[in-house]
Design a protein around this motif. Structure first.
Motif, PDB file in Angstrom:
ATOM      1  N   PHE A 258     -83.334 -11.122 -53.243  1.00 53.57           N
ATOM      2  CA  PHE A 258     -81.980 -11.641 -53.078  1.00 53.57           C
ATOM      3  C   PHE A 258     -81.821 -12.971 -53.794  1.00 53.57           C
ATOM      4  CE2 PHE A 258     -81.371  -8.115 -50.782  1.00 53.57           C
ATOM      5  CZ  PHE A 258     -81.041  -8.155 -49.436  1.00 53.57           C
ATOM      6  N   THR A 259     -80.596 -13.252 -54.162  1.00 51.39           N
ATOM      7  CA  THR A 259     -80.281 -14.532 -54.778  1.00 51.39           C
ATOM      8  C   THR A 259     -79.288 -15.295 -53.909  1.00 51.39           C
ATOM      9  OG1 THR A 259     -78.532 -13.506 -56.100  1.00 51.39           O
ATOM     10  CG2 THR A 259     -80.693 -13.696 -57.123  1.00 51.39           C
ATOM     11  N   TYR A 260     -79.418 -16.609 -53.924  1.00 51.06           N
ATOM     12  CA  TYR A 260     -78.568 -17.462 -53.108  1.00 51.06           C
ATOM     13  C   TYR A 260     -78.095 -18.641 -53.942  1.00 51.06           C
ATOM     14  CZ  TYR A 260     -80.623 -14.825 -49.276  1.00 51.06           C
ATOM     15  OH  TYR A 260     -81.042 -13.809 -48.450  1.00 51.06           O
TER      16      TYR A 260
ATOM     17  N   TRP B 213     -80.408 -28.709 -53.958  1.00 49.84           N
ATOM     18  CA  TRP B 213     -80.674 -27.305 -54.256  1.00 49.84           C
ATOM     19  C   TRP B 213     -79.438 -26.666 -54.861  1.00 49.84           C
ATOM     20  CZ3 TRP B 213     -78.292 -23.114 -51.648  1.00 49.84           C
ATOM     21  CH2 TRP B 213     -78.796 -21.851 -51.988  1.00 49.84           C
ATOM     22  N   VAL B 214     -79.655 -25.811 -55.867  1.00 47.52           N
ATOM     23  CA  VAL B 214     -78.561 -25.115 -56.540  1.00 47.52           C
ATOM     24  C   VAL B 214     -78.617 -23.610 -56.273  1.00 47.52           C
ATOM     25  CG1 VAL B 214     -77.540 -24.558 -58.778  1.00 47.52           C
ATOM     26  CG2 VAL B 214     -78.430 -26.866 -58.357  1.00 47.52           C
ATOM     27  N   SER B 215     -79.801 -23.020 -56.486  1.00 51.25           N
ATOM     28  CA  SER B 215     -79.904 -21.568 -56.394  1.00 51.25           C
ATOM     29  C   SER B 215     -81.349 -21.168 -56.214  1.00 51.25           C
ATOM     30  CB  SER B 215     -79.341 -20.934 -57.669  1.00 51.25           C
ATOM     31  OG  SER B 215     -79.492 -19.530 -57.649  1.00 51.25           O
ATOM     32  N   SER B 216     -81.565 -19.993 -55.617  1.00 53.70           N
ATOM     33  CA  SER B 216     -82.905 -19.439 -55.479  1.00 53.70           C
ATOM     34  C   SER B 216     -82.865 -17.941 -55.607  1.00 53.70           C
ATOM     35  CB  SER B 216     -83.506 -19.787 -54.113  1.00 53.70           C
ATOM     36  OG  SER B 216     -83.709 -21.156 -53.957  1.00 53.70           O
ATOM     37  N   LYS B 217     -83.979 -17.402 -56.093  1.00 54.70           N
ATOM     38  CA  LYS B 217     -84.210 -15.966 -56.029  1.00 54.70           C
ATOM     39  C   LYS B 217     -85.462 -15.764 -55.200  1.00 54.70           C
ATOM     40  CE  LYS B 217     -84.616 -11.636 -58.460  1.00 54.70           C
ATOM     41  NZ  LYS B 217     -84.454 -10.879 -59.716  1.00 54.70           N
ATOM     42  N   ILE B 218     -85.312 -15.035 -54.103  1.00 55.41           N
ATOM     43  CA  ILE B 218     -86.405 -14.863 -53.156  1.00 55.41           C
ATOM     44  C   ILE B 218     -87.289 -13.698 -53.602  1.00 55.41           C
ATOM     45  CG2 ILE B 218     -87.014 -14.587 -50.736  1.00 55.41           C
ATOM     46  CD1 ILE B 218     -85.261 -17.040 -51.403  1.00 55.41           C
ATOM     47  N   ALA B 219     -88.561 -13.951 -53.824  1.00 53.94           N
ATOM     48  CA  ALA B 219     -89.455 -12.944 -54.376  1.00 53.94           C
ATOM     49  C   ALA B 219     -89.600 -11.731 -53.458  1.00 53.94           C
ATOM     50  CB  ALA B 219     -90.824 -13.560 -54.649  1.00 53.94           C
TER      51      ALA B 219
ATOM     52  N   THR C  27     -75.416 -18.007 -62.231  1.00 57.92           N
ATOM     53  CA  THR C  27     -76.199 -16.810 -61.946  1.00 57.92           C
ATOM     54  C   THR C  27     -77.654 -17.076 -62.263  1.00 57.92           C
ATOM     55  OG1 THR C  27     -74.317 -15.388 -62.514  1.00 57.92           O
ATOM     56  CG2 THR C  27     -76.493 -14.358 -62.413  1.00 57.92           C
ATOM     57  N   ILE C  28     -78.519 -16.841 -61.290  1.00 55.99           N
ATOM     58  CA  ILE C  28     -79.966 -16.960 -61.506  1.00 55.99           C
ATOM     59  C   ILE C  28     -80.532 -15.590 -61.815  1.00 55.99           C
ATOM     60  CG2 ILE C  28     -80.488 -16.710 -59.043  1.00 55.99           C
ATOM     61  CD1 ILE C  28     -82.838 -18.638 -59.444  1.00 55.99           C
TER      62      ILE C  28
END
Length: 124
Positions: free
Chosen positions: A56-58, A46-52, A68-69
């Motif tokens: 938030f972004t992680y 896993w690299v990155s996520s944006k939670i709908a 940056t996502i």
């Protein structure tokens, strides 16, 4: 449902790339979006996520502050801006989408849909 990743390529250390993931068949605002990568001989990580649900972004520690996502809902496209690239960032990068509201967004199993991957090579 389709996710189409693009934007990979060969870049020198310290350089930048922007990956794109064009989606169709679902609404981006309703889905958590993730980026993963898989280096040769290694497991997908896993690299990155944006939670709908919360917006938030992680990021995984190794890319925090460099990647940056972002999501452009009007264009149905997800981006991963990658700066200060390092040779250890070399991998096939995948975008993924999940309709789930609960679970661990850092795991492969959380995601319903996957793109085909785009190769990123960081080398001088």
């Amino acid at each position: 449902v389709q996710l189409q990743a693009s934007g990979g390529g060969l870049v020198q250390p310290g350089g930048s790339l922007r990956l794109s993931c064009a989606v169709s068949g679902f609404t981006l605002d309703d889905h958590t979006i993730g980026w993963f990568r898989q280096a040769p001989g290694k497991e997908r990580e896993w690299v990155s996520s944006k939670i709908a649900s919360i917006g938030f972004t992680y990021y995984t520690d190794s890319v925090e502050g460099r990647f940056t996502i972002s999501v452009d809902s009007a264009k149905s496209t997800v981006y991963l801006q990658m700066n200060s690239l390092k040779p250890e960032d070399t991998a096939v990068y995948y975008c993924a989408a999940s309709s789930y509201s609960d679970g661990d967004e850092k795991t492969n199993s959380f995601y319903d849909y996957w793109g085909q991957g785009t190769q990123v090579t960081v080398s001088s």
